[in-house]
Design a protein around this motif. Structure first.
Motif, mmCIF file in Angstrom:
data_model
loop_
_atom_site.group_PDB
_atom_site.id
_atom_site.type_symbol
_atom_site.label_atom_id
_atom_site.label_comp_id
_atom_site.label_asym_id
_atom_site.label_seq_id
_atom_site.Cartn_x
_atom_site.Cartn_y
_atom_site.Cartn_z
ATOM 1 N N MET A 6 50.580 41.564 -32.951
ATOM 2 C CA MET A 6 50.368 42.999 -32.753
ATOM 3 C C MET A 6 50.708 43.416 -31.322
ATOM 4 N N LEU A 7 50.358 42.555 -30.371
ATOM 5 C CA LEU A 7 50.666 42.863 -28.980
ATOM 6 C C LEU A 7 52.171 42.881 -28.750
ATOM 7 N N ALA A 8 52.878 41.931 -29.368
ATOM 8 C CA ALA A 8 54.335 41.895 -29.223
ATOM 9 C C ALA A 8 54.980 43.147 -29.812
ATOM 10 N N LEU A 9 54.456 43.623 -30.943
ATOM 11 C CA LEU A 9 55.014 44.816 -31.578
ATOM 12 C C LEU A 9 54.743 46.077 -30.759
ATOM 13 N N SER A 10 53.582 46.133 -30.131
ATOM 14 C CA SER A 10 53.216 47.340 -29.381
ATOM 15 C C SER A 10 53.746 47.326 -27.952
ATOM 16 N N GLY A 11 54.260 46.169 -27.512
ATOM 17 C CA GLY A 11 54.766 46.051 -26.145
ATOM 18 C C GLY A 11 53.823 45.228 -25.308
ATOM 19 N N ASP A 12 54.218 43.991 -24.997
ATOM 20 C CA ASP A 12 53.314 43.089 -24.281
ATOM 21 C C ASP A 12 53.621 42.976 -22.793
ATOM 22 N N MET A 13 54.672 43.650 -22.330
ATOM 23 C CA MET A 13 54.922 43.723 -20.889
ATOM 24 C C MET A 13 55.811 44.922 -20.617
ATOM 25 N N ALA A 14 55.198 46.097 -20.682
ATOM 26 C CA ALA A 14 55.938 47.337 -20.478
ATOM 27 C C ALA A 14 55.064 48.309 -19.685
ATOM 28 N N ARG A 15 55.251 49.603 -19.895
ATOM 29 C CA ARG A 15 54.595 50.595 -19.038
ATOM 30 C C ARG A 15 53.077 50.481 -19.057
ATOM 31 N N TYR A 16 52.502 50.222 -20.225
ATOM 32 C CA TYR A 16 51.041 50.166 -20.298
ATOM 33 C C TYR A 16 50.500 48.976 -19.512
ATOM 34 N N GLN A 17 51.218 47.855 -19.563
ATOM 35 C CA GLN A 17 50.785 46.693 -18.797
ATOM 36 C C GLN A 17 50.869 46.965 -17.291
ATOM 37 N N TYR A 18 51.868 47.735 -16.881
ATOM 38 C CA TYR A 18 51.947 48.101 -15.465
ATOM 39 C C TYR A 18 50.786 49.013 -15.074
ATOM 40 N N LEU A 19 50.392 49.896 -15.996
ATOM 41 C CA LEU A 19 49.215 50.731 -15.738
ATOM 42 C C LEU A 19 47.969 49.860 -15.589
ATOM 43 N N LEU A 20 47.833 48.859 -16.457
ATOM 44 C CA LEU A 20 46.701 47.941 -16.347
ATOM 45 C C LEU A 20 46.696 47.235 -14.994
ATOM 46 N N MET A 21 47.875 46.847 -14.522
ATOM 47 C CA MET A 21 47.960 46.165 -13.232
ATOM 48 C C MET A 21 47.550 47.091 -12.090
ATOM 49 N N VAL A 22 47.934 48.362 -12.182
ATOM 50 C CA VAL A 22 47.534 49.325 -11.148
ATOM 51 C C VAL A 22 46.015 49.490 -11.140
ATOM 52 N N LEU A 23 45.442 49.656 -12.330
ATOM 53 C CA LEU A 23 43.992 49.823 -12.423
ATOM 54 C C LEU A 23 43.258 48.561 -11.976
ATOM 55 N N PHE A 24 43.838 47.406 -12.276
ATOM 56 C CA PHE A 24 43.224 46.149 -11.848
ATOM 57 C C PHE A 24 43.312 45.991 -10.333
ATOM 58 N N SER A 25 44.392 46.476 -9.741
ATOM 59 C CA SER A 25 44.523 46.427 -8.283
ATOM 60 C C SER A 25 43.424 47.251 -7.619
ATOM 61 N N VAL A 26 43.091 48.385 -8.219
ATOM 62 C CA VAL A 26 41.988 49.202 -7.698
ATOM 63 C C VAL A 26 40.677 48.420 -7.772
ATOM 64 N N ILE A 27 40.469 47.715 -8.877
ATOM 65 C CA ILE A 27 39.259 46.903 -9.024
ATOM 66 C C ILE A 27 39.210 45.817 -7.954
ATOM 67 N N HIS A 28 40.353 45.221 -7.648
ATOM 68 C CA HIS A 28 40.402 44.216 -6.581
ATOM 69 C C HIS A 28 39.938 44.810 -5.257
ATOM 70 N N VAL A 29 40.416 45.998 -4.941
ATOM 71 C CA VAL A 29 40.028 46.651 -3.687
ATOM 72 C C VAL A 29 38.523 46.913 -3.666
ATOM 73 N N LEU A 30 38.004 47.471 -4.751
ATOM 74 C CA LEU A 30 36.576 47.792 -4.814
ATOM 75 C C LEU A 30 35.717 46.532 -4.766
ATOM 76 N N SER A 31 36.177 45.462 -5.404
ATOM 77 C CA SER A 31 35.419 44.208 -5.394
ATOM 78 C C SER A 31 35.350 43.622 -3.989
ATOM 79 N N ALA A 32 36.467 43.675 -3.268
ATOM 80 C CA ALA A 32 36.467 43.180 -1.887
ATOM 81 C C ALA A 32 35.535 44.014 -1.017
ATOM 82 N N PHE A 33 35.588 45.331 -1.180
ATOM 83 C CA PHE A 33 34.683 46.205 -0.428
ATOM 84 C C PHE A 33 33.226 45.847 -0.712
ATOM 85 N N HIS A 34 32.917 45.678 -1.987
ATOM 86 C CA HIS A 34 31.528 45.426 -2.380
ATOM 87 C C HIS A 34 31.032 44.081 -1.863
#
Length: 432
Positions: A6-34
Motif C-alpha cells: 500500500m505504501l508503494a502504491l501511494s508513494g513511499d518516497m515523494a512529496r509527503y515523505q519530504y513533508l514528514l522529514m520537515v516536520l521531523f526536523s522541527v521535532i529534532h529542534v524542539l527535542s534539543a531545546f527541551h
C-alpha cells in the motif's frame, strides 16, 4: 492488507515523505531545546561572598570564618542570569539544582514507560502531541518557580515528555518511508538536532535570563498540536487494532498528496543500507570497544608521557564508533520490535539507557584505582554488545513485523554470520 504494498502504491518516497522529514526536523529542534535547556538554567556562575570576596565564607566580628550571610555577587557569562544566580543556590545550597535535574530524569523514566504503554493503546500520534504539551507545561511552570519544591516538581513534569516527544515521531516517519530510504531520511533530519544544540547558547545570551529563555525555547512546542491534523497515525498500529479502513484512508491521503511524483532510490542509498544494520552495528561496537580500551591502557601505562596525538586519535575513533552504533541501534530496535508493542519496547530500551547513566559517575571514579578501568569497562561492554548483535535478525529492506507472532518468526533460519551485504554479493554472483 500488505502495508508495504500500500505504501508503494501511494508513494513511499515523494512529496509527503519530504513533508514528514520537515516536520521531523522541527521535532529534532524542539527535542534539543527541551533536553539541553535544563543545563543552561542550572549553570553555576563564578561567585563570591559580598562581605569578603571569598567564594563561600566571610569573617565574623571575632575574625573567625563563617558561612556567607551578606549575599553573593556573580560574574554572569554574557549577562545570562541563571536559576542558580537568581535564587542563590550556591555554597551550602549548591545541591538544589541537582535535585531538579535528577527529578527531570526520574520523570523521563516514568514518562518513557507510561507514555510508551499508552502509545500501544491509543496510538503514536496522540502520545506525540501529549508529550510535547507536557514538555511545554513543565518548562513554563519552571519559569514561574521561586523555590526548590515547585522547581523540582516542574522539572519532574517536564521530564515526563522525554523521549516520547521525539521517538513517537521517529516511529511514524520510519513506517511511512521506503525501507531503503529510512536511514537517509532519518539521519538528514538528525542534523537539525545538532544545529539546535549549537544555537542554544546564543539563545540563552540573547534572552538574558533563565525564565525568558525557558519561555522562548518552549513556546514553539505549541506547533506540535497541529501535527494531530498534519500527520497520519501509524498504519501498522491501526491494522493491528483492527482499524484497517482508517489505515486505508491514511494511504489514500498520502497518495493524493504525492500524485505521481517518485524519485529513484539507487542514487540515494546510504552506506548502512548497503552493509545492513546487523553488520554495521556489530562492527561499530567492536571498533569502539577496541579503540576506547586501547586509549585507556595507553593513558594508564604511559601517564603524562602518553602522546596527545595518539590518545586523541584513539578517543576520536572510539567516539565515532559510538555515534554510528547509536544511530544504527535506534533504527534497528524500532524495526525489530513488532508494531503492537513497539511503543513499550522502545520505551524500555530508553529506560535502560537512562538507568545506565546513574552508574556513569561511579565508573569514572574507578579511575582513582587504575586509570584504565573506566575505558576498559566501556570497551568490554561494547565488545559484548558487538557479539550480541550477531544474534539478531537483519531488517534491511524487509517488511517489519506487526504482531508478536510475526516477531517470533522474523528472520527464522538466518545464521549468526549472515549479513545483508554478503547476501547481496552472493545473489549478484548467482544472477546471470
Amino acid at each position: 492488507m500488505n502495508v508495504d504494498d500500500m505504501l508503494a502504491l501511494s508513494g513511499d518516497m515523494a512529496r509527503y515523505q519530504y513533508l514528514l522529514m520537515v516536520l521531523f526536523s522541527v521535532i529534532h529542534v524542539l527535542s534539543a531545546f527541551h533536553y539541553f535547556a535544563q543545563t543552561f538554567i542550572s549553570l553555576e556562575p563564578e561567585h563570591w561572598c559580598a562581605g569578603s570576596g571569598l567564594e563561600c565564607m566571610e569573617p565574623d566580628q571575632n575574625g573567625s570564618m563563617r558561612a556567607c550571610s551578606s549575599g553573593w555577587q556573580y560574574n554572569l557569562t554574557g549577562g545570562f542570569n541563571t536559576a542558580v544566580s537568581e535564587l542563590n543556590w550556591v555554597c551550602d545550597d549548591n545541591w538544589k539544582p541537582a535535585v531538579g535535574q535528577s527529578l527531570f530524569f526520574v520523570g523521563s523514566v516514568l514518562g518513557t514507560l507510561g507514555l510508551g504503554i499508552m502509545a500501544d493503546h491509543i496510538g503514536r500520534l496522540p502520545v506525540l502531541v501529549l508529550a510535547n504539551v507536557l514538555a511545554l507545561l513543565g518548562n513554563v511552570a519552571t519559569s514561574f518557580t521561586y523555590g526548590l519544591t515547585d522547581f523540582a516538581a516542574s522539572r519532574l513534569l517536564a521530564g515526563l515528555a522525554t523521549d516520547n516527544n521525539f521517538f513517537m515521531m521517529y516511529i511514524i516517519v520510519m513506517e511511512y518511508m521506503r525501507p531503503d530510504m529510512r536511514t537517509l531520511g532519518l539521519n538528514v533530519c538528525g542534523v537539525f538536532y545538532c544545529l539546535a544544540s549549537a544555537a542554544l547558547p546564543w539563545l540563552a545570551l540573547l534572552s538574558g535570563e533563565w525564565r525568558h529563555f525557558l519561555l522562548y525555547v518552549s513556546a514553539p512546542m505549541l506547533l506540535v498540536i497541529s501535527y494531530y491534523w498534519l500527520l497520519p497515525e501509524s498504519a501498522r498500529w491501526l491494522i493491528d487494532q483492527g482499524r484497517a479502513s482508517e489505515a486505508a484512508r491514511c494511504f489514500q491521503r498520502i497518495a493524493a498528496y504525492n500524485g505521481r511524483g517518485q524519485i529513484p532510490s539507487a542514487a540515494m542509498d546510504m552506506f548502512v543500507d548497503r552493509v545492513g544494520r546487523k553488520a554495521l552495528g556489530s562492527a561499530s561496537l567492536l571498533f569502539t570497544g577496541l579503540f576506547i580500551g586501547a586509549a585507556g591502557i595507553t593513558l594508564a601505562t604511559q601517564g603524562d608521557d602518553a602522546s596527545d596525538l595518539l590518545t586523541a586519535a584513539l578517543g576520536i575513533v572510539g567516539r565515532f564508533g559510538i555515534g554510528i552504533a547509536y544511530n544504527t541501534g535506534v533504527q534497528y530496535a524500532a524495526e525489530l520490535i513488532p508494531t503492537e508493542v513497539r511503543g513499550q519496547g522502545v520505551g524500555l530500551i530508553h529506560v535502560a539507557g537512562y538507568a545506565a547513566t546513574f552508574f556513569s559517575p561511579h565508573i569514572l571514579y574507578l579511575a582513582n584505582y587504575w586509570r584504565a578501568i573506566p575505558e576498559l569497562i566501556i570497551g568490554s561492554l561494547s565488545i559484548v554488545g558487538a557479539a550480541l548483535y550477531l544474534l539478531l535478525q537483519e531488517t534491511t529492506n524487509k517488511a517489519l513485523p506487526q504482531t508478536l507472532e510475526e516477531g517470533e518468526t522474523f528472520g527464522e533460519g538466518e545464521g549468526v554470520w549472515e549479513f545483508a551485504c554478503c547476501k547481496r554479493r552472493r545473489s549478484s554472483v548467482v544472477s546471470p
